[in-house]
Design a protein around this motif. Structure first.
Motif, short mmCIF file in Angstrom:
data_model
loop_
_atom_site.label_atom_id
_atom_site.label_comp_id
_atom_site.label_asym_id
_atom_site.label_seq_id
_atom_site.Cartn_x
_atom_site.Cartn_y
_atom_site.Cartn_z
N LYS A 123 121.49 110.54 32.24
CA LYS A 123 120.94 109.36 32.91
C LYS A 123 119.84 109.76 33.90
O LYS A 123 118.89 109.01 34.12
N GLU A 124 119.99 110.95 34.50
CA GLU A 124 118.98 111.42 35.44
C GLU A 124 117.64 111.67 34.77
O GLU A 124 116.61 111.75 35.43
N LEU A 125 117.63 111.82 33.44
CA LEU A 125 116.38 112.04 32.72
C LEU A 125 115.51 110.78 32.70
O LEU A 125 114.31 110.84 32.43
N GLY A 126 116.12 109.62 32.93
CA GLY A 126 115.36 108.37 32.97
C GLY A 126 114.87 107.88 31.62
O GLY A 126 113.84 107.20 31.54
N LEU A 127 115.60 108.20 30.53
CA LEU A 127 115.17 107.79 29.20
C LEU A 127 115.10 106.27 29.06
O LEU A 127 114.27 105.75 28.30
N MET A 128 115.97 105.57 29.78
CA MET A 128 116.01 104.11 29.69
C MET A 128 114.69 103.47 30.10
O MET A 128 114.30 102.40 29.60
N LEU A 136 109.74 94.25 33.89
CA LEU A 136 111.17 94.02 34.08
C LEU A 136 111.86 95.19 34.79
O LEU A 136 113.08 95.31 34.75
N GLY A 137 111.07 96.05 35.41
CA GLY A 137 111.65 97.13 36.19
C GLY A 137 111.59 98.50 35.56
O GLY A 137 111.99 99.48 36.18
N GLY A 138 111.10 98.58 34.29
CA GLY A 138 110.99 99.87 33.63
C GLY A 138 109.63 100.49 33.87
O GLY A 138 108.95 100.17 34.85
N MET A 139 109.22 101.38 32.95
CA MET A 139 107.93 102.03 33.09
C MET A 139 107.09 101.95 31.81
O MET A 139 106.04 102.55 31.72
N ALA A 140 107.58 101.20 30.82
CA ALA A 140 106.85 101.07 29.56
C ALA A 140 105.74 100.03 29.70
O ALA A 140 105.99 98.90 30.12
N THR A 141 104.53 100.44 29.36
CA THR A 141 103.39 99.52 29.44
C THR A 141 102.82 99.18 28.07
O THR A 141 102.06 98.23 27.93
N GLU A 142 103.18 99.99 27.06
CA GLU A 142 102.76 99.72 25.69
C GLU A 142 103.81 100.26 24.74
O GLU A 142 104.72 100.99 25.15
N ASP A 143 103.69 99.87 23.49
CA ASP A 143 104.64 100.34 22.48
C ASP A 143 104.64 101.87 22.44
O ASP A 143 103.60 102.50 22.27
N PHE A 192 119.15 96.87 32.45
CA PHE A 192 119.01 98.23 31.93
C PHE A 192 118.06 99.08 32.79
O PHE A 192 118.04 100.31 32.66
N ALA A 193 117.28 98.45 33.63
CA ALA A 193 116.37 99.18 34.51
C ALA A 193 116.98 99.40 35.89
O ALA A 193 116.32 99.92 36.79
N SER A 194 118.25 99.02 36.06
CA SER A 194 118.91 99.20 37.36
C SER A 194 119.37 100.64 37.54
O SER A 194 119.27 101.47 36.63
#
Length: 437
Positions: A123-128, A136-143, A192-194
């Motif tokens: 979980k510390e790797l931050g794969l989510m 929505l709280g994640g880091m994905a900006t594109e596919d 899931f971004a919590s």
């Protein structure tokens, strides 16, 4: 303490991103040492948190428009080179697979469970964060289908069962990010971004002989403003720990996906241990008159075939990673193992078999990478995904068989990991989703 760890993880991600986009570590030849320091630092200071009851609730900020990740622009050429960020991710995950996953693989297989400490470290790797959109709280900006495929390949290098367990929740987040409605994303995906994302699982496979994912026996009947779900799902990854399920069911002749919370009346689990991927602790999910709101059905824009194809590519990526582990294990073994006064690699029958493994593995990798690249660019990829699955299902079994054969009697014992890899590779022919890019 939890807040502090979340802040530390955020700072760590920011540092990693800054280094990935900078040239100075390369000029000073410090990139590798710095990455190792950051990686080791990410493993410290964590604590294993017990599972707590979770209430999925909307924040009230939902709009009528769901958040979607935009397709990456096509480069115009067939380019297999990785970005700096992707290469850094690969380096870190390969190290994690070797140092953390591989040593835990044997016991995880024997105990049919992933150690809690390893789960916390993962979980510390931050794969989510690669699955959840930035809005929505994640880091994905594109596919980022290709990046996630690389992540799965590297995790599979450590162990397929553990990798499947670690990626089960990420797969659910990917599904919601790609096809969930705005209300579903606000209620479920944001969680899931919590700091403590929920455990979740996809439930598609059924026990029907020669199971066809397009002909589902699990049914969903609309009754007023609710759906009633009835049926049985097999090989549900980490089912016992899941707080949320996405279930595939036939809705009046049309395959559909439904969000089901673990505490819903009529839902139960039973043992469903399998021949391989034992660390993923597969369960059988029973649904008897399970009532859920009609709003828990994924929207009509949902593309079921693309959902299946992306699931197939996820399993193929795991197989490529496991295949690389097999090759890397066999080469030194055949060079060091002696028979009749010389290494067995001096025998053409052995050398040719190892060479075939390398060739077939590279073909598998190229097929999977090509299909994922097309998917990421928003292009049609069904044909490529189908061909990749057919090739990987066939060659994965051959890789596992040849590995056992090359080790002779040793290959049939648990003294070496090849027997586990053989069992794990068999899952490619029977798994339809369960993972999702």
């Amino acid at each position: 303490m939890t807040t502090f760890m979340g802040q530390a993880q955020g700072v760590g991600l920011a540092i990693l991103n800054q280094i990935a986009s900078s040239d100075w570590p390369d000029k000073l030849k410090l990139r590798k040492p710095i990455e190792k320091i950051l990686y080791q630092g990410s493993k410290t200071g964590f604590k294993v948190m017990t599972k707590v009851s979770r209430q999925f609730a909307s924040s009230g900020k939902s709009s009528n428009q769901a958040t979607r990740l935009v397709s990456s622009a096509a480069k115009g050429v067939f380019d297999l080179s990785l970005s700096d960020e992707q290469q850094m991710i690969r380096d870190s995950l390969t190290m994690f697979a070797k140092e953390m996953i591989r040593p835990a693989a044997h016991d995880s297989d024997a105990n049919a469970a992933v150690p809690a400490e390893l789960l916390a470290q993962a979980k510390e790797l931050g794969l989510m964060y690669y699955a959840v959109p930035e809005a929505l709280g994640g880091m994905a900006t594109e596919d980022n289908t290709t990046t996630q495929m690389l992540i799965l390949e590297d995790l599979g290098y450590g162990d397929m069962g553990i990798a499947a367990a670690l990626y089960s929740s990420v797969s659910v987040a990917n599904t919601l990010a790609r096809w969930g409605s705005s209300e579903q994303q606000e209620r479920y995906l944001r969680a899931f971004a919590s700091e403590n994302p929920p455990e979740a699982a996809l439930a598609v496979v059924e026990k029907t002989p020669l199971f066809d994912p397009n002909k589902l026996n699990t049914s969903a009947k609309l009754v007023g403003s609710d759906y009633l779900l009835n049926g049985e799902k097999a090989l549900v990854l980490t089912g016992a720990d899941a707080e949320l399920f996405i279930v595939a069911a036939d809705a009046e002749g049309t395959p559909a996906l439904f969000i089901v919370e673990s505490g819903t009346a009529g839902l139960s689990l039973s043992d469903g241990s399998a021949m391989g991927i034992k660390a993923a602790a597969t369960k059988t999910l029973h649904l008897k008159e399970v009532r859920i709101p009609a709003t828990n059905r994924l929207p009509a824009t949902f593309d079921y075939q693309a959902f299946l194809d992306l699931g197939s590519l996820a399993w193929c990526a795991l197989a490529v990673g496991c295949g690389q582990a097999i090759l890397d294990y066999l080469v030194p073994y055949v060079n060091e193992r002696e028979a009749f006064g010389e290494p067995i690699s001096h025998r053409q029958s052995v050398a040719f078999m190892v060479a075939d493994i390398a060739i077939e593995l590279e073909a598998m990798r190229l097929m999977v990478w090509r299909a994922c690249a097309l998917a990421e660019q928003g292009k049609e990829f069904h044909r490529e995904a189908y061909l990749a699955k057919i090739l990987c299902a066939e060659k994965a079994m051959k890789l596992g068989t040849d590995a056992v054969q090359l080790l002779g009697g040793h290959g049939f014992t648990k003294e070496h990991p090849v027997e586990r890899w053989y069992r794990d590779m068999r899952c490619l022919a029977v798994m339809h989703s369960g993972l999702h890019l």
